[in-house]
Scaffold this active site. Structure first.
Site, mmCIF file in Angstrom:
data_model
loop_
_atom_site.group_PDB
_atom_site.id
_atom_site.type_symbol
_atom_site.label_atom_id
_atom_site.label_comp_id
_atom_site.label_asym_id
_atom_site.label_seq_id
_atom_site.Cartn_x
_atom_site.Cartn_y
_atom_site.Cartn_z
ATOM 1 N N TYR A 152 0.823 -1.214 0.000
ATOM 2 C CA TYR A 152 0.000 0.000 0.000
ATOM 3 C C TYR A 152 0.858 1.266 0.000
ATOM 4 C CZ TYR A 152 -3.251 3.431 2.164
ATOM 5 O OH TYR A 152 -4.004 4.534 2.474
ATOM 6 N N THR A 177 7.083 3.192 13.178
ATOM 7 C CA THR A 177 5.676 3.262 13.572
ATOM 8 C C THR A 177 5.491 3.966 14.910
ATOM 9 O OG1 THR A 177 3.759 1.920 14.217
ATOM 10 C CG2 THR A 177 5.897 0.962 14.623
ATOM 11 N N LEU A 200 -9.185 -0.149 10.624
ATOM 12 C CA LEU A 200 -10.544 0.303 10.918
ATOM 13 C C LEU A 200 -11.257 0.915 9.701
ATOM 14 C CD1 LEU A 200 -12.807 0.927 13.013
ATOM 15 C CD2 LEU A 200 -11.632 3.115 13.413
ATOM 16 N N THR A 251 2.437 -10.238 0.663
ATOM 17 C CA THR A 251 1.285 -9.384 0.991
ATOM 18 C C THR A 251 1.104 -8.261 -0.021
ATOM 19 O OG1 THR A 251 2.669 -8.015 2.456
ATOM 20 C CG2 THR A 251 1.483 -9.850 3.464
ATOM 21 N N GLY A 252 2.040 -8.091 -0.943
ATOM 22 C CA GLY A 252 1.943 -7.037 -1.947
ATOM 23 C C GLY A 252 1.278 -7.527 -3.218
ATOM 24 N N ASN A 260 -1.766 6.395 11.915
ATOM 25 C CA ASN A 260 -2.650 5.574 11.072
ATOM 26 C C ASN A 260 -2.779 6.173 9.677
ATOM 27 O OD1 ASN A 260 -2.954 4.371 13.565
ATOM 28 N ND2 ASN A 260 -5.104 3.910 13.242
ATOM 29 N N PHE A 306 -13.084 -2.891 18.854
ATOM 30 C CA PHE A 306 -12.422 -3.671 19.900
ATOM 31 C C PHE A 306 -12.227 -2.818 21.158
ATOM 32 C CE2 PHE A 306 -11.241 -5.701 15.911
ATOM 33 C CZ PHE A 306 -11.600 -7.009 16.189
ATOM 34 N N TYR A 348 4.605 -6.036 17.334
ATOM 35 C CA TYR A 348 4.846 -5.245 16.135
ATOM 36 C C TYR A 348 5.686 -4.013 16.463
ATOM 37 C CZ TYR A 348 3.729 -1.668 12.635
ATOM 38 O OH TYR A 348 3.800 -0.646 11.720
#
Length: 322
Positions: free
Chosen positions: A11, A115, A191, A35-36, A168, A209, A139
């Site tokens: 992404y 992150t 989300l 995953t790409g 995010n 959650f 992570y």
């Protein structure tokens, strides 16, 4: 410059690759496509379908790379708590192999995709780069480990490095030809994309959650940044990278939105219902994360073109509809 983008079929990596090409750089994407998506790689870039652990086969001393933008890795905080071995292997072992290759090839510049999860549950908001790093999930711990490894590499070998600590990421890149480059995680864990899938009728309900956090409505509060604004910061970081320095920048909006506020914004943008189901907390989720990006604004000259949550959701919705 000739640049290697690890994770460039994902992404954020694909958006970064588009902007690098637009700026006139030569781009090689390294991605194992676990995953790409191959079709996310821009037409002007070369794809090397190689695992990160084997990056030295591409990043060779005679390849002539001027820099690396390292965006490869696993990103789901919840999954990292139940399958931690996957994250230590992909994020740490793979990144150490990349640092070995960077050193051997004498590649001078590195921009690392870090992150906000490195901060854990902050004691003060908004978060600055001086905040205590105490990740609450695997992570975040893996990303912080690589930040430390980069600091050591810079001190020992004079590498020019920048770590960008994302908050995010939302939205899609609108190309001049009317096409979009957007988010296609499978499975999707974030989300806003899930809420948009519910609005589109692709899912029945959205799970929230936890509704017992110490926030205004009991749900987690997060800071959101448009993917195009985030990608532009990578180009600025690349230009600002300085030998023997490891710079760290937070990249966010500076405003927090609760999960329920995000759902309300999705309903507003799409004009469709988004049924919500409350679920138990996920282990490792901080209650609130909001960025201060003052350092990036001052030192990189970074500015947001799309700062509002509705602009971000609108672009993500347009991408999903196409």
């Amino acid at each position: 410059m000739k640049l290697l983008v690890t994770g460039g079929a994902g992404y954020i990596g694909s958006v970064v690759s588009h902007l690098l090409l637009d700026a006139g750089h030569e781009v090689v994407v390294l991605d194992d496509l676990r995953t790409g998506h191959a079709d996310a790689v821009p037409a002007g870039a070369r794809l090397a379908q190689v695992p990160l652990a084997e990056v030295a086969s591409v990043l060779t001393p005679d390849a002539g790379f001027d820099g690396v933008l390292h965006l490869a890795g696993l990103i789901a905080a919840g999954e990292s708590m139940v399958r931690p071995e996957l994250y230590w292997d992909a994020n740490v072992v793979g990144s150490l192999a990349l640092l070995d290759a960077v050193r051997a090839a004498r590649t001078p510049r590195l921009v690392f995709s870090s992150t906000a999860a490195v901060y854990g549950n902050p004691s003060e908001l908004p978060l600055t780069e001086a905040a205590i790093t105490a990740p609450t999930n695997t992570y975040g711990a893996t990303k912080l480990a690589i930040d430390h490894a980069i600091t050591s590499e810079v001190a020992a070998y004079g590498l020019a490095a920048v770590s960008l600590r994302y908050f995010n990421v939302v939205g899609a890149l609108r190309r001049p030809d009317g096409t979009f480059v957007g988010e296609r995680h499978d499975p999707e864990t974030h989300l806003i994309p899930i809420a948009l899938q519910v609005a589109a009728g692709e899912r029945e309900t959205l799970d929230i959650f936890g509704d017992d956090y110490p926030t205004t409505d009991g749900t987690c509060v997060r800071d959101y940044i448009h993917v195009e604004d985030l990608a532009r910061a990578h180009l600025l970081a690349l230009a600002a990278a300085t030998p023997k320095e490891h710079r760290v920048y937070n990249l966010g909006n500076g405003n927090g939105f609760s999960n329920l506020e995000v759902v309300a914004a999705v309903r507003q943008v799409t004009g469709r219902p988004v049924p919500v189901r409350m679920a138990p907390r996920r282990e490792g989720d901080p209650a609130e994360l909001v960025a201060s990006s003052a350092r990036a604004r001052q030192e990189l000259g970074w500015a947001q073109a799309k700062p509002t949550i509705t602009e971000m959701i609108d672009d993500a919705w347009a991408f999903l509809q196409r």
